[in-house]
Design an enzyme around this catalytic site. Structure first.
Site, PDB file in Angstrom:
ATOM      1  CE  LYS A 110      -4.461   0.965   0.195  1.00  0.00           C
ATOM      2  NZ  LYS A 110      -5.539   0.165  -0.431  1.00  0.00           N
TER       3      LYS A 110
HETATM    4  P1  NAD Z   1     -13.339   7.857  -4.144  1.00  0.00           P
HETATM    5  O1  NAD Z   1     -12.364   8.889  -3.721  1.00  0.00           O
HETATM    6  O2  NAD Z   1     -13.661   7.679  -5.579  1.00  0.00           O
HETATM    7  O3  NAD Z   1     -14.755   8.121  -3.397  1.00  0.00           O
HETATM    8  C1  NAD Z   1     -14.892   8.243  -2.032  1.00  0.00           C
HETATM    9  C2  NAD Z   1     -16.326   8.707  -1.734  1.00  0.00           C
HETATM   10  O4  NAD Z   1     -16.510   8.757  -0.321  1.00  0.00           O
HETATM   11  C3  NAD Z   1     -16.657  10.096  -2.251  1.00  0.00           C
HETATM   12  O5  NAD Z   1     -17.996  10.137  -2.711  1.00  0.00           O
HETATM   13  C4  NAD Z   1     -16.517  10.970  -0.988  1.00  0.00           C
HETATM   14  O6  NAD Z   1     -17.311  12.146  -1.053  1.00  0.00           O
HETATM   15  C5  NAD Z   1     -17.053  10.006   0.045  1.00  0.00           C
HETATM   16  N1  NAD Z   1     -16.666  10.338   1.420  1.00  0.00           N
HETATM   17  C6  NAD Z   1     -15.470  10.741   1.892  1.00  0.00           C
HETATM   18  N2  NAD Z   1     -15.540  10.951   3.214  1.00  0.00           N
HETATM   19  C7  NAD Z   1     -16.815  10.652   3.590  1.00  0.00           C
HETATM   20  C8  NAD Z   1     -17.515  10.642   4.818  1.00  0.00           C
HETATM   21  N3  NAD Z   1     -16.917  11.020   5.959  1.00  0.00           N
HETATM   22  N4  NAD Z   1     -18.813  10.264   4.832  1.00  0.00           N
HETATM   23  C9  NAD Z   1     -19.433   9.886   3.697  1.00  0.00           C
HETATM   24  N5  NAD Z   1     -18.826   9.869   2.487  1.00  0.00           N
HETATM   25  C10 NAD Z   1     -17.538  10.248   2.452  1.00  0.00           C
HETATM   26  O7  NAD Z   1     -12.824   6.490  -3.489  1.00  0.00           O
HETATM   27  P2  NAD Z   1     -13.178   5.016  -3.944  1.00  0.00           P
HETATM   28  O8  NAD Z   1     -12.155   4.557  -4.913  1.00  0.00           O
HETATM   29  O9  NAD Z   1     -14.635   4.938  -4.272  1.00  0.00           O
HETATM   30  O10 NAD Z   1     -12.882   4.229  -2.585  1.00  0.00           O
HETATM   31  C11 NAD Z   1     -13.830   4.207  -1.526  1.00  0.00           C
HETATM   32  C12 NAD Z   1     -13.371   3.191  -0.489  1.00  0.00           C
HETATM   33  O11 NAD Z   1     -13.274   1.920  -1.111  1.00  0.00           O
HETATM   34  C13 NAD Z   1     -12.001   3.446   0.149  1.00  0.00           C
HETATM   35  O12 NAD Z   1     -12.057   3.035   1.485  1.00  0.00           O
HETATM   36  C14 NAD Z   1     -11.074   2.543  -0.624  1.00  0.00           C
HETATM   37  O13 NAD Z   1      -9.958   2.144   0.143  1.00  0.00           O
HETATM   38  C15 NAD Z   1     -11.971   1.365  -0.887  1.00  0.00           C
HETATM   39  N6  NAD Z   1     -11.592   0.559  -2.044  1.00  0.00           N
HETATM   40  C16 NAD Z   1     -11.515   1.105  -3.284  1.00  0.00           C
HETATM   41  C17 NAD Z   1     -11.189   0.294  -4.365  1.00  0.00           C
HETATM   42  C18 NAD Z   1     -11.165   0.828  -5.768  1.00  0.00           C
HETATM   43  O14 NAD Z   1     -11.015   0.018  -6.708  1.00  0.00           O
HETATM   44  N7  NAD Z   1     -11.318   2.113  -5.986  1.00  0.00           N
HETATM   45  C19 NAD Z   1     -10.906  -1.066  -4.167  1.00  0.00           C
HETATM   46  C20 NAD Z   1     -10.994  -1.584  -2.874  1.00  0.00           C
HETATM   47  C21 NAD Z   1     -11.342  -0.755  -1.822  1.00  0.00           C
END
Ligand code: NAD
Length: 420
Positions: A110
């Site tokens: 990571k």
């Molecule tokens: P992203 O940045 O595209 O979106 C994050 C979303 O969460 C946004 O809509 C933001 O406004 C919202 N957000 C942030 N803080 C918040 C809060 N306090 N309350 C409510 N909403 C809030 O990120 P992503 O790629 O969608 O990732 C989201 C989660 O999924 C992360 O924890 C990431 O580690 C996990 N994840 C992502 C992937 C991937 O392929 N992108 C894979 C595995 C895990």
């Protein structure tokens, strides 16, 4: 202030606690258990960049490899203000279990940079990404460690990383990162992969519980890459999208929100808040609304001891990493809530990242329908393995998923032995 240089963090403590509990349950060899508790290597770097104002700002960046026993390491890059060494190390460890559970030939890694990406211009983000890449370049490569997007980073970030690495090699190296734009070696279906994977495991969970997705009320926290795709696909399958939250707040309509309209609203205004025809709630309230399926897909530690007993959903699919604390996990378990853990529920992203890496190494790209079919197969197989183990051992899905993931890494250590 050096607290962000310490391994100690809530997520690190939780991850180690989980490892220790699973090691005891698996009766793991003490020596191998001890090795699993530490990252193989962790690099902390200063990332100085020239800001648009002409001033220099210095950010702190991290890249951690947890272990390389099953292959090169794989894991996302996170841009967020609270990133610290403990969190990045815990997330690297969770990536080890996730890759192993999904049967991928990778160890976990990571990376992160402590910054607020929303406050940086595009030029500043490009400088930050290129300088960070240059600082960690010794640790990355297509057969060494392959970063991907995570919170606060996206396809463009990966394109800059790939370009920076390629410039130092004098040739284009698509396999050094995944989650790239299609034109420069990305994979069809990568953007949707995590959200799509959530839907596949939800289907399996519903099937085992004798339920259907159609007509079920869904709440999604986070409307980014993961949350918005899961919301759209479930809505298309006939689920009722009753609530959605982002960093600004939440919208709620028990009769259902129209995802197409909501996406247009977010594209125009940058947030779900203000969407016509819905009540406005805060991020905490939305989690407690009456619904069948809850998908936390934003940030960690959202379901805690203080709100777990007010969660109404009967199934929780963890889109985010670490959205449920161990105390909340115990409460949910006692209440009979089915929690599909992060290492399984959100693994679709790393599975299609693996497909992208394989395609990049072969310079041969597959059709989206092939990617989707293979993703469905991998997610379904992993879910059913975890479900069967959970039933056999009488444990929840998180414990079963970790047992399966950790067992394979431990076996890898046993087979390879200890150098020298
Ligand atoms: P992203 O940045 O595209 O979106 C994050 C979303 O969460 C946004 O809509 C933001 O406004 C919202 N957000 C942030 N803080 C918040 C809060 N306090 N309350 C409510 N909403 C809030 O990120 P992503 O790629 O969608 O990732 C989201 C989660 O999924 C992360 O924890 C990431 O580690 C996990 N994840 C992502 C992937 C991937 O392929 N992108 C894979 C595995 C895990």
């Amino acid at each position: 202030m050096t607290d962000h240089l310490d391994f100690e963090s809530d997520l690190f403590r939780t991850t180690i606690q989980q490892l220790d509990q699973v090691a005891a349950r698996l009766n793991l060899d003490d020596d191998i258990h001890e090795r699993l508790r530490y990252p193989r290597r962790a690099l902390v770097v200063s990332v100085p960049i020239r800001m648009d104002s002409g001033k220099t700002a210095v950010f702190t960046g991290y890249r951690v490899h947890h272990n390389t026993v099953l292959g090169p390491t794989k894991g996302g890059l996170r841009y967020a203000p609270d990133v610290n060494l403990g969190e990045v190390t815990a997330l690297a460890m969770l990536m080890s279990w996730k890759c192993s559970l999904m049967g991928l030939p990778y160890g976990g890694a990571k990376g992160g940079v402590r910054c607020t990406p929303r406050d940086l211009s595009r030029t500043e983000l490009e400088h930050l990404t290129r300088r960070y890449t240059a600082e960690i370049i010794l640790l990355i490569g297509p057969d060494l460690d392959i970063p991907a997007p995570d919170l606060g980073t996206d396809e463009q970030t990966m394109a800059w990383m790939m370009d920076t690495y390629s410039m130092t090699q004098g040739r284009t190296v698509p396999g050094v990162v995944t989650g790239k734009p299609l034109l420069v070696g990305g994979s069809a279906g990568r953007r949707e992969a995590t959200g799509r994977g959530i839907v596949y495991v939800l289907y399996q969970a519903a099937r085992h519980l004798g339920q259907e997705i159609r007509g079920r009320k869904v709440v999604v926290q986070g409307f980014g890459n993961v949350g918005s795709v899961a919301a759209r696909l479930l809505w298309r399958e006939g689920a009722i999208l009753a609530g959605v939250a982002d960093y600004k707040g939440a919208v709620w309509n028990p009769n259902g929100l129209d995802v197409g309209e909501l996406e247009r609203h977010v594209a125009a205004s940058g947030t779900v808040v203000g969407f016509p025809g819905a009540d406005v709630l805060n991020n905490a309230e939305i989690l407690e609304q009456p619904c069948d399926i809850l998908i936390p897909a934003a940030i960690g530690s959202q379901i805690r001891e203080d709100n777990a007993d007010r969660i109404k959903a009967s199934i929780i699919a963890e889109g985010a990493n670490g959205p449920t604390t161990p105390e909340a996990d115990r409460i949910l378990k006692d209440r009979g809530v089915t929690v599909i853990p992060d290492v399984l529920a959100n693994a679709g992203g790393v599975v299609v990242s693996y497909f992208e890496w394989v395609q990049g190494l072969q310079y041969y790209f597959w059709r989206e329908s092939e990617i989707t079919a293979r993703l469905q197969e991998v997610m379904t197989r992993a879910f059913n393995r975890v479900w069967a183990l959970g039933t056999k051992e009488g444990v929840d899905l998180r414990t079963a998923a970790l047992m399966e993931g950790i067992r394979r890494v431990a076996e890898g250590y046993k087979i390879r032995g200890l150098y020298p």
